[in-house]
Design a protein around this motif. Structure first.
Motif, PDB file in Angstrom:
ATOM      1  N   ILE A 105       0.826  -1.216   0.000  1.00  0.00           N
ATOM      2  CA  ILE A 105       0.000   0.000   0.000  1.00  0.00           C
ATOM      3  C   ILE A 105       0.859   1.264   0.000  1.00  0.00           C
ATOM      4  O   ILE A 105       0.644   2.165  -0.824  1.00  0.00           O
ATOM      5  N   MET A 106       1.852   1.329   0.906  1.00  0.00           N
ATOM      6  CA  MET A 106       2.608   2.568   1.068  1.00  0.00           C
ATOM      7  C   MET A 106       3.772   2.695   0.080  1.00  0.00           C
ATOM      8  O   MET A 106       4.337   3.788  -0.060  1.00  0.00           O
ATOM      9  N   ASN A 107       4.155   1.606  -0.577  1.00  0.00           N
ATOM     10  CA  ASN A 107       5.313   1.642  -1.496  1.00  0.00           C
ATOM     11  C   ASN A 107       6.505   2.286  -0.796  1.00  0.00           C
ATOM     12  O   ASN A 107       7.195   3.160  -1.339  1.00  0.00           O
ATOM     13  N   ALA A 108       6.733   1.869   0.443  1.00  0.00           N
ATOM     14  CA  ALA A 108       7.742   2.514   1.289  1.00  0.00           C
ATOM     15  C   ALA A 108       9.149   2.053   0.934  1.00  0.00           C
ATOM     16  O   ALA A 108       9.418   0.853   0.837  1.00  0.00           O
ATOM     17  N   LYS A 109      10.035   3.006   0.755  1.00  0.00           N
ATOM     18  CA  LYS A 109      11.465   2.732   0.578  1.00  0.00           C
ATOM     19  C   LYS A 109      12.235   3.124   1.837  1.00  0.00           C
ATOM     20  O   LYS A 109      13.314   2.617   2.104  1.00  0.00           O
ATOM     21  N   VAL A 110      11.662   4.065   2.586  1.00  0.00           N
ATOM     22  CA  VAL A 110      12.184   4.456   3.897  1.00  0.00           C
ATOM     23  C   VAL A 110      11.002   4.471   4.866  1.00  0.00           C
ATOM     24  O   VAL A 110       9.917   4.945   4.514  1.00  0.00           O
ATOM     25  N   VAL A 111      11.214   3.958   6.056  1.00  0.00           N
ATOM     26  CA  VAL A 111      10.201   3.982   7.106  1.00  0.00           C
ATOM     27  C   VAL A 111      10.795   4.692   8.316  1.00  0.00           C
ATOM     28  O   VAL A 111      11.956   4.450   8.676  1.00  0.00           O
ATOM     29  N   VAL A 112      10.015   5.566   8.932  1.00  0.00           N
ATOM     30  CA  VAL A 112      10.472   6.334  10.091  1.00  0.00           C
ATOM     31  C   VAL A 112       9.530   6.053  11.256  1.00  0.00           C
ATOM     32  O   VAL A 112       8.299   6.113  11.106  1.00  0.00           O
ATOM     33  N   ARG A 135      15.025  -4.972   6.143  1.00  0.00           N
ATOM     34  CA  ARG A 135      16.200  -5.136   5.276  1.00  0.00           C
ATOM     35  C   ARG A 135      15.924  -6.153   4.170  1.00  0.00           C
ATOM     36  O   ARG A 135      16.400  -6.010   3.051  1.00  0.00           O
ATOM     37  N   GLU A 136      15.145  -7.166   4.482  1.00  0.00           N
ATOM     38  CA  GLU A 136      14.826  -8.209   3.501  1.00  0.00           C
ATOM     39  C   GLU A 136      14.030  -7.660   2.316  1.00  0.00           C
ATOM     40  O   GLU A 136      14.016  -8.246   1.236  1.00  0.00           O
ATOM     41  N   TYR A 137      13.363  -6.541   2.544  1.00  0.00           N
ATOM     42  CA  TYR A 137      12.504  -5.955   1.515  1.00  0.00           C
ATOM     43  C   TYR A 137      13.129  -4.695   0.900  1.00  0.00           C
ATOM     44  O   TYR A 137      12.474  -3.990   0.135  1.00  0.00           O
TER      45      TYR A 137
END
Length: 296
Positions: A105-112, A135-137
């Motif tokens: 859903i979020m197409n996240a490349k960085v998560v904070v 890290r696996e993703y």
């Protein structure tokens, strides 16, 4: 800001903030602000609807309404938000959360997230475990440490306790904005008008932390103007009001009809506790003193 909660659409790669964010106080904003530091990624947020009952919360006591939360996030520049009800995802494992929400859903490349962030059914995983699994993703995880101001760690519980004890000025400093009540102006008993202090009455929004009963210096936002005002929070004991607590506000130098309007009133400082007066004249005299105090 685009809310994809009810209409999930493909979105560009994001830097996504994670958290409940029941107040968007200065500590929360450190998490949000980090999302803007990653070039090429759209700042986004995963949160829960503010009226969601989270585990271990006996009572919902937010610092701002869901509408106000969305407004502040839009003002900050967040581009996308996904805010489901907690119950719709509470049984997800940590890996479910990563795959079904962060990736799909979020197409996240960085998560904070904050240092105390929990995820997975029963809050079984912490921020460090999230970092390891992501890290696996190919997702980078940034963990924001505690934020302190004047020697106090900024967190929602401390701010709520300040508001409940009437220390509104201190609470506002930790919030980074003024604690506010927003609601429709309802009919009152019109006693204020007969003693030279016409007021507006507003019920407290559901699920908002209740300030200490008493009189506050305040400002009222009216048609683009910021109007000095005095607000009584409580049950109006002198006139025998017996319903739910109200915010009753006298707007300085204003005498218009505001019934039915939705207004925002911000509390700035505590003046005195609510009390019962022996007569309406005694109440009038005290209100005159309160107005003088509020102008200082």
């Amino acid at each position: 800001m685009i809310d994809i909660t009810k209409n999930i659409i493909p979105i560009p790669p994001t830097a996504t903030a994670l958290g409940f964010f029941d107040g968007l106080h200065l500590g929360h904003m450190k998490v949000v602000e980090e999302c803007f530091r990653h070039d090429g990624l759209s700042p986004a947020m995963f949160t829960f609807h503010s009226d969601t009952a989270l585990p271990k919360r006996e009572k919902i006591e937010n610092l701002l309404t869901n509408e106000m939360k969305l407004e502040k996030l839009a003002e900050a520049g967040v581009k996308y938000i996904y805010s489901p009800d907690f119950n719709s995802v509470c049984n997800y494992t940590a890996r479910d959360f990563i795959e079904k929400i962060l990736v799909s859903i979020m197409n996240a490349k960085v998560v904070v997230c904050g240092f105390d962030f929990r995820l997975g059914a029963g809050g079984g995983s912490n921020a460090d475990e999230l970092k390891e699994m992501c890290r696996e993703y190919g997702i980078e995880v940034v963990i924001i440490p505690p934020f302190s101001l004047d020697g106090c760690v900024v967190h929602s519980t401390a701010i709520k306790n300040l508001i409940k004890s009437g220390e509104i000025a201190k609470a506002n400093k930790l919030l980074g904005y003024d604690f506010s009540i927003e609601g429709k102006v309802i009919e009152g008993n019109r006693i204020g008008r007969t003693i030279g202090s016409p007021t507006i009455n507003q019920l407290f929004p559901d699920n908002i932390v209740m300030p200490r009963f008493g009189v506050y210096k305040s400002v009222t936002y009216l048609d683009g103007r910021v109007m000095p005002s005095v607000t009584n929070v409580g049950v109006k004991p002198t006139v025998g009001y017996k319903n739910s607590p109200l915010a009753e506000t006298h707007i300085m130098d204003y005498d218009g009809d505001l019934y039915g309007r939705t207004l925002r009133v911000s509390l700035l400082d505590f003046i005195r506790p609510e009390r019962r007066f022996e007569s309406v004249d005694e109440l009038k005299n005290q209100l005159d003193k309160d107005k003088i105090t509020a102008k200082q």
